[in-house]
Structure formats: structure tokens, C-alpha cells
Design a protein around this motif. Sequence first.
Motif, PDB file in Angstrom:
ATOM      1  N   GLU A   2       0.935  -1.264   0.079  1.00 15.49           N
ATOM      2  CA  GLU A   2      -0.008   0.163   0.029  1.00 15.49           C
ATOM      3  C   GLU A   2       0.850   1.127  -0.131  1.00 15.49           C
ATOM      4  OE1 GLU A   2      -2.761  -0.313   3.466  1.00 15.49           O
ATOM      5  OE2 GLU A   2      -3.628  -1.964   2.740  1.00 15.49           O
ATOM      6  N   ASN A   3       0.177   2.404  -0.298  1.00 17.81           N
ATOM      7  CA  ASN A   3       1.037   3.651  -0.381  1.00 17.81           C
ATOM      8  C   ASN A   3       2.230   3.866  -1.177  1.00 17.81           C
ATOM      9  OD1 ASN A   3      -1.046   4.638   1.489  1.00 17.81           O
ATOM     10  ND2 ASN A   3       0.160   3.970   3.242  1.00 17.81           N
ATOM     11  N   VAL A   4       2.127   3.071  -2.347  1.00 15.12           N
ATOM     12  CA  VAL A   4       3.170   3.069  -3.252  1.00 15.12           C
ATOM     13  C   VAL A   4       2.786   4.372  -4.398  1.00 15.12           C
ATOM     14  CG1 VAL A   4       4.477   1.866  -4.976  1.00 15.12           C
ATOM     15  CG2 VAL A   4       3.572   0.660  -2.952  1.00 15.12           C
ATOM     16  N   GLU A   5       3.833   5.191  -4.492  1.00 17.10           N
ATOM     17  CA  GLU A   5       3.493   6.470  -5.520  1.00 17.10           C
ATOM     18  C   GLU A   5       4.607   6.440  -6.362  1.00 17.10           C
ATOM     19  OE1 GLU A   5       3.415  11.209  -5.384  1.00 17.10           O
ATOM     20  OE2 GLU A   5       3.929  10.182  -3.480  1.00 17.10           O
ATOM     21  N   SER A  20       9.834   5.308   3.451  1.00 17.70           N
ATOM     22  CA  SER A  20       9.681   5.950   4.722  1.00 17.70           C
ATOM     23  C   SER A  20       8.615   5.077   5.523  1.00 17.70           C
ATOM     24  CB  SER A  20       9.086   7.293   4.574  1.00 17.70           C
ATOM     25  OG  SER A  20       7.747   7.465   4.128  1.00 17.70           O
ATOM     26  N   THR A  22       5.886   5.588   6.346  1.00 12.15           N
ATOM     27  CA  THR A  22       4.392   5.668   5.999  1.00 12.15           C
ATOM     28  C   THR A  22       4.309   5.464   4.270  1.00 12.15           C
ATOM     29  OG1 THR A  22       4.696   8.031   5.859  1.00 12.15           O
ATOM     30  CG2 THR A  22       3.697   7.065   7.936  1.00 12.15           C
ATOM     31  N   GLN A  23       5.218   5.680   3.649  1.00 12.64           N
ATOM     32  CA  GLN A  23       5.030   5.723   2.167  1.00 12.64           C
ATOM     33  C   GLN A  23       6.385   5.015   1.328  1.00 12.64           C
ATOM     34  OE1 GLN A  23       5.065   9.530   0.341  1.00 12.64           O
ATOM     35  NE2 GLN A  23       3.396   9.253  -0.619  1.00 12.64           N
ATOM     36  N   ARG A  25       7.847   5.739  -2.294  1.00 10.83           N
ATOM     37  CA  ARG A  25       8.035   6.605  -3.583  1.00 10.83           C
ATOM     38  C   ARG A  25       8.961   5.981  -4.564  1.00 10.83           C
ATOM     39  NH1 ARG A  25       8.174  12.932  -3.083  1.00 10.83           N
ATOM     40  NH2 ARG A  25       6.087  12.522  -2.276  1.00 10.83           N
ATOM     41  N   GLU A  49       9.369  -4.059   2.063  1.00 14.70           N
ATOM     42  CA  GLU A  49       8.301  -4.124   3.034  1.00 14.70           C
ATOM     43  C   GLU A  49       9.139  -4.334   4.239  1.00 14.70           C
ATOM     44  OE1 GLU A  49       5.886  -7.378   2.029  1.00 14.70           O
ATOM     45  OE2 GLU A  49       4.332  -5.871   1.237  1.00 14.70           O
ATOM     46  N   GLN A  52      10.629  -0.983   5.266  1.00 16.35           N
ATOM     47  CA  GLN A  52       9.509  -0.079   5.757  1.00 16.35           C
ATOM     48  C   GLN A  52       9.200  -0.582   7.288  1.00 16.35           C
ATOM     49  OE1 GLN A  52       5.663   0.127   3.892  1.00 16.35           O
ATOM     50  NE2 GLN A  52       5.861   2.236   3.737  1.00 16.35           N
ATOM     51  N   GLN A  56       9.228   1.747  10.647  1.00 11.04           N
ATOM     52  CA  GLN A  56       7.839   1.956  11.290  1.00 11.04           C
ATOM     53  C   GLN A  56       8.208   1.504  12.904  1.00 11.04           C
ATOM     54  OE1 GLN A  56       5.285  -0.586   9.272  1.00 11.04           O
ATOM     55  NE2 GLN A  56       4.585   1.054   7.984  1.00 11.04           N
ATOM     56  N   ASP A 227       8.184  12.712  11.917  1.00 10.49           N
ATOM     57  CA  ASP A 227       7.829  12.021  10.796  1.00 10.49           C
ATOM     58  C   ASP A 227       6.440  12.923  10.243  1.00 10.49           C
ATOM     59  OD1 ASP A 227       7.418  10.276   8.830  1.00 10.49           O
ATOM     60  OD2 ASP A 227       6.076   9.088   9.855  1.00 10.49           O
TER      61      ASP A 227
END
Length: 228
Positions: A2-5, A20, A22-23, A25, A49, A52, A56, A227
Motif C-alpha cells: 500500500e501507499n506506493v507512489e 519511509s 508511511t510511504q 515513492r 516491506e 519499511q 515503522q 515524521d
Amino acid sequence: MENVEYIYNSRIRLLRISISATQIRVSVPTGMRLWAAEQFVAEHAKEIEAKQQRLQKRMVTVPIIEPGQPLHTLTFVAEVQPDTSIKSVFFRFTGDRLLIFYSPLLSVSNLQPAFWKGINHFLRKEAKRILPARVAELAALHGFHYTELKIRSSHSRWGSCSTRKSLNLSFYLLLLPEHLIDYVILHELCHTVEMNHGPRFHELLDQATGGKDKLLHEELKRYHIPDK
């Protein structure tokens, strides 16, 4: 994941992934198909993952700014004060103090994003005022050479150095004690000579820090970039 830009970037030749807490990129070279970038990310999903998740676990809550609980930076102290004469938020910067006035009719908790938007503005200004001269001073003192310096709002790392010897520093460095700011700068300057973190890099950094590389590294680990 999730949250892949995915963002196309004409200035790069290779795929870049910024992770990061939360994200994620992904910067994609102009000549690369989107499906190819997505496939690459999928093939490395476990590694991405895992990184990340480590971030987290290290993620800390953004410091709350409220009356009686100021934020200390290298060059100024940020303080908030209720003011019945205003309707929202007002900032006054006096050089060594950032006074943040807010309407007592509003919730301090809900105003945190507004407080931090102003704090970030002045952190950036102060970082641009302070850091270039300090980087130049440390570089000259230890015989390092770099091509340029950029001050950014990085949340994932305190600083970085490109293969072109271009330095990037986060303006959140101003939340660190002065000796740790110098340590981060020296760390990136050492990368202008050694791009990896091998023995020669640490030998060079240890020499530049007077034999305190490991000690300063452990101390730096106790601090985290907000953050926001």
C-alpha cells in the motif's frame, strides 16, 4: 503493498525507490514503462516491506508543541501562547525565539499541523543560513571537496551524498545537538571520498571525528526525524 507512489523523473537514468515509515515513492526514468517499474517493485517487495517495517518500529510521535512545552532547536526556541485577539494562528520570529500565538477557542491538538508548518518554515530558513557555512568550514578543515549543497525536508535520513559529490542535508538537523550536526556533516563529507560504509570509510570518519565515530553513531541513533 500500500501507499506506493510512482513519479516520472526526466533527470534520472535508473529507477529509484525512496522508503519511509508511511510511504514508498518510486522515481521512474522517462524511458521506462510503468509496468516495468511496477514489476521491479513487486520482485523486491519483501526487501522493501522489511525496510519499511524497520522504519515503522523506529518511528516516533512528532513532538507536541503546547503552552509550557517549548521546542528547542539549534538557533531558536519555539513556544506557543494563547491570544484572544487572534482568530487562528500567528507566528513572530525574533531571531532566537519563535512565538506561536493561537486562538484559545481552538484545540491545541488540532492546531499541531499548523504549528509544525510554521516551525518547518523557520527551520528551513535557519538551516539555509547556518549549514552552508558550517559545511564549508568542516570541508576546508579536513580537506574534503564537494560540488554543491542542498537543504531539503528529508524525513528518511539526516543527509546524503551523491556520486557527483553533491550533499543533501535535512533541515531537521537543527533539532540535533551541535556536535551531532557536525558528525552528520562529516559523515556525508567522507562519502565524497568513500561512497560505501566499508572499513576505509569508517577509518576516514574516525579520523575526522577524533576517534569518536562509533560513539557519535550510537548517540545519533537516539534521535529521530519528526515524521511530519
